[in-house]
Scaffold this active site. Structure first.
Site, PDB file in Angstrom:
ATOM      1  N   PHE A  13       0.830  -1.207   0.000  1.00 10.39           N
ATOM      2  CA  PHE A  13       0.000   0.000   0.000  1.00 10.39           C
ATOM      3  C   PHE A  13       0.865   1.258   0.000  1.00 10.39           C
ATOM      4  O   PHE A  13       0.644   2.190  -0.781  1.00 10.39           O
ATOM      5  CB  PHE A  13      -0.919  -0.033   1.221  1.00 10.39           C
ATOM      6  CG  PHE A  13      -1.772   1.190   1.403  1.00 10.39           C
ATOM      7  CD1 PHE A  13      -2.585   1.648   0.386  1.00 10.39           C
ATOM      8  CD2 PHE A  13      -1.770   1.877   2.608  1.00 10.39           C
ATOM      9  CE1 PHE A  13      -3.380   2.779   0.549  1.00 10.39           C
ATOM     10  CE2 PHE A  13      -2.556   3.001   2.789  1.00 10.39           C
ATOM     11  CZ  PHE A  13      -3.360   3.458   1.760  1.00 10.39           C
ATOM     12  N   VAL A  14       1.867   1.288   0.867  1.00  7.83           N
ATOM     13  CA  VAL A  14       2.776   2.434   0.917  1.00  7.83           C
ATOM     14  C   VAL A  14       3.814   2.345  -0.191  1.00  7.83           C
ATOM     15  O   VAL A  14       4.108   3.327  -0.882  1.00  7.83           O
ATOM     16  CB  VAL A  14       3.462   2.525   2.299  1.00  7.83           C
ATOM     17  CG1 VAL A  14       4.527   3.621   2.308  1.00  7.83           C
ATOM     18  CG2 VAL A  14       2.432   2.786   3.396  1.00  7.83           C
ATOM     19  N   ALA A  72       8.870  -3.128   3.500  1.00  6.23           N
ATOM     20  CA  ALA A  72       8.337  -4.486   3.601  1.00  6.23           C
ATOM     21  C   ALA A  72       8.309  -4.918   5.063  1.00  6.23           C
ATOM     22  O   ALA A  72       9.205  -4.602   5.839  1.00  6.23           O
ATOM     23  CB  ALA A  72       9.188  -5.455   2.785  1.00  6.23           C
ATOM     24  N   ALA A  73       7.277  -5.666   5.434  1.00  2.00           N
ATOM     25  CA  ALA A  73       7.148  -6.103   6.823  1.00  2.00           C
ATOM     26  C   ALA A  73       6.059  -7.158   6.926  1.00  2.00           C
ATOM     27  O   ALA A  73       5.233  -7.311   6.021  1.00  2.00           O
ATOM     28  CB  ALA A  73       6.803  -4.926   7.736  1.00  2.00           C
ATOM     29  N   ARG A  74       6.092  -7.882   8.032  1.00  2.00           N
ATOM     30  CA  ARG A  74       4.913  -8.658   8.416  1.00  2.00           C
ATOM     31  C   ARG A  74       4.037  -7.687   9.183  1.00  2.00           C
ATOM     32  O   ARG A  74       4.399  -7.243  10.286  1.00  2.00           O
ATOM     33  CB  ARG A  74       5.278  -9.860   9.288  1.00  2.00           C
ATOM     34  CG  ARG A  74       4.074 -10.766   9.592  1.00  2.00           C
ATOM     35  CD  ARG A  74       4.506 -12.002  10.378  1.00  2.00           C
ATOM     36  NE  ARG A  74       3.471 -13.026  10.388  1.00  2.00           N
ATOM     37  CZ  ARG A  74       2.566 -13.182  11.351  1.00  2.00           C
ATOM     38  NH1 ARG A  74       2.577 -12.380  12.406  1.00  2.00           N
ATOM     39  NH2 ARG A  74       1.660 -14.132  11.281  1.00  2.00           N
ATOM     40  N   TYR A 143       3.426  -7.160  17.201  1.00  2.00           N
ATOM     41  CA  TYR A 143       3.846  -6.339  16.061  1.00  2.00           C
ATOM     42  C   TYR A 143       4.659  -5.140  16.543  1.00  2.00           C
ATOM     43  O   TYR A 143       5.761  -4.871  16.040  1.00  2.00           O
ATOM     44  CB  TYR A 143       2.623  -5.886  15.279  1.00  2.00           C
ATOM     45  CG  TYR A 143       2.918  -4.909  14.171  1.00  2.00           C
ATOM     46  CD1 TYR A 143       3.602  -5.301  13.036  1.00  2.00           C
ATOM     47  CD2 TYR A 143       2.483  -3.583  14.255  1.00  2.00           C
ATOM     48  CE1 TYR A 143       3.864  -4.403  12.010  1.00  2.00           C
ATOM     49  CE2 TYR A 143       2.735  -2.684  13.239  1.00  2.00           C
ATOM     50  CZ  TYR A 143       3.423  -3.096  12.121  1.00  2.00           C
ATOM     51  OH  TYR A 143       3.682  -2.199  11.103  1.00  2.00           O
ATOM     52  N   LYS A 147       8.721  -4.297  15.926  1.00  2.00           N
ATOM     53  CA  LYS A 147       9.191  -3.065  15.294  1.00  2.00           C
ATOM     54  C   LYS A 147      10.202  -2.330  16.192  1.00  2.00           C
ATOM     55  O   LYS A 147      11.203  -1.789  15.699  1.00  2.00           O
ATOM     56  CB  LYS A 147       8.011  -2.159  14.968  1.00  2.00           C
ATOM     57  CG  LYS A 147       7.194  -2.591  13.754  1.00  2.00           C
ATOM     58  CD  LYS A 147       7.990  -2.424  12.470  1.00  2.00           C
ATOM     59  CE  LYS A 147       7.107  -2.531  11.241  1.00  2.00           C
ATOM     60  NZ  LYS A 147       7.848  -2.298   9.979  1.00  2.00           N
TER      61      LYS A 147
END
Length: 319
Positions: A13-14, A72-74, A143, A147
């Site tokens: 999305f970003v 990118a990330a979970r 989450y 981070k």
């Protein structure tokens, strides 16, 4: 001087909007994603990366790269069914991020921009007492914890190698193509569903996709961004009630809101076993972007109403 940039999460999305902006600005871009193929603008190199973990080989993607933008990330999962959610988040968000960053430092990357999350700060604020970039982090869920651990690892790596690290913690991001709760809200408004959310006096910060992307691009070469943590928002906080009304206006469908007292909504959510919903709808989460403004001379280029209108147009086009 033009930079050569590696962007991860280029289909996200970003990431999609970051990629478009980088191309418009004339930067040389390598876009990485899990997809085998990706529709990229002319001149962009796409590399498929099957996974984001401690074993990923980034060497082919890092050749000549000066700046990494790691989006990118979970991502946060509302109903995570993993037996150990924190371990799963750590594999991608911590081990995967630090593996990329170590290889970036070895290859001579000058700056690593990490898209983190406001969940590093916590889950909510008292009304009128926003989070700041220098507050002690207090993440609650797996989450947010992952981070924070990634941030800490990046900062340690920066001290060890000299590679500059920039950390950006966005609040809720919205814009064309937004999904999850924000899209559901627009769907309810479009259908004219009466909502019991007409008497909520909280304040929540959000950030338009275009504003977040503008800050990311600003941090590519701004000298004062080096080794800093930035919070980002639109600079105007809205109550849930205000957000619904203004989104309804953008959709051309006035919100049908019932003035149910907040305490009744919270009680109902607890009885249904969903207190988190009450927190998101009725609680406050504000951020202070004073540091971002002062240090970078940055202002959100898009207003809330402009961003809501753009988001609504896209939603209606796809409806």
């Amino acid at each position: 001087m033009l930079k050569k940039v590696l962007l991860t999460g280029g289909t996200g999305f970003v990431g999609r909007t970051v990629l478009d902006r980088l191309c418009r600005d004339g930067l040389n871009v390598v876009a990485c994603s899990r997809a085998e193929t990706m529709n990229v603008p002319s001149g962009v190199m796409h590399l498929s990366v099957r996974g984001l973990d401690s074993n990923t080989d980034w060497k082919p993607a890092l050749d000549g790269i000066e700046v990494v933008i790691h989006s990118a990330a979970r991502v946060h999962v509302m109903h995570d069914t993993s037996s150990d959610p924190l371990a799963e988040f750590r594999k991608v968000n911590v081990e995967g991020t630090l593996n990329l960053a170590r290889q970036a430092a070895v290859s001579g990357v000058l700056r690593f921009i990490f898209i983190s999350s406001i969940k590093v700060n916590g889950e909510g604020t008292a009304l009128g007492k926003p989070y700041t970039a220098d507050d002690t982090p207090m993440p609650v869920d797996p989450y947010g914890i992952s981070k924070l651990e990634a941030e800490q690892g990046l900062q340690a790596l920066s001290q060890e190698t000299g590679m500059e690290v920039v950390i950006i913690r966005p609040v809720l991001v919205y814009g064309p193509g937004v999904k999850a709760n924000f899209r559901s809200m627009m769907n309810w408004l479009k259908k004219g569903v009466p909502l019991p959310l007409g008497a909520i006096h909280n304040k929540r910060s959000m950030v338009a996709l275009d504003n977040l992307v503008d800050l990311i691009v600003t941090c590519i070469d701004h000298p004062k961004a080096a080794n800093q943590v930035f919070l980002v928002s639109d600079g105007e906080d809205l109550s849930t009630t205000e957000l619904l009304r203004r989104t309804g206006q953008s959709l051309g469908r006035p919100a049908r809101l019932l003035p149910i007292p907040t305490f009744m909504l919270a009680t109902a959510a607890r009885l249904l076993g969903k207190p988190g919903i009450a927190q998101r709808l009725c609680g406050s989460l504000q951020v202070d972007i004073g540091k971002t403004r002062a240090l970078l001379g940055w202002q959100p280029p898009v207003t809330v109403d402009e961003a809501l209108a753009k988001t609504a147009r896209h939603f209606l086009d796809q409806y």
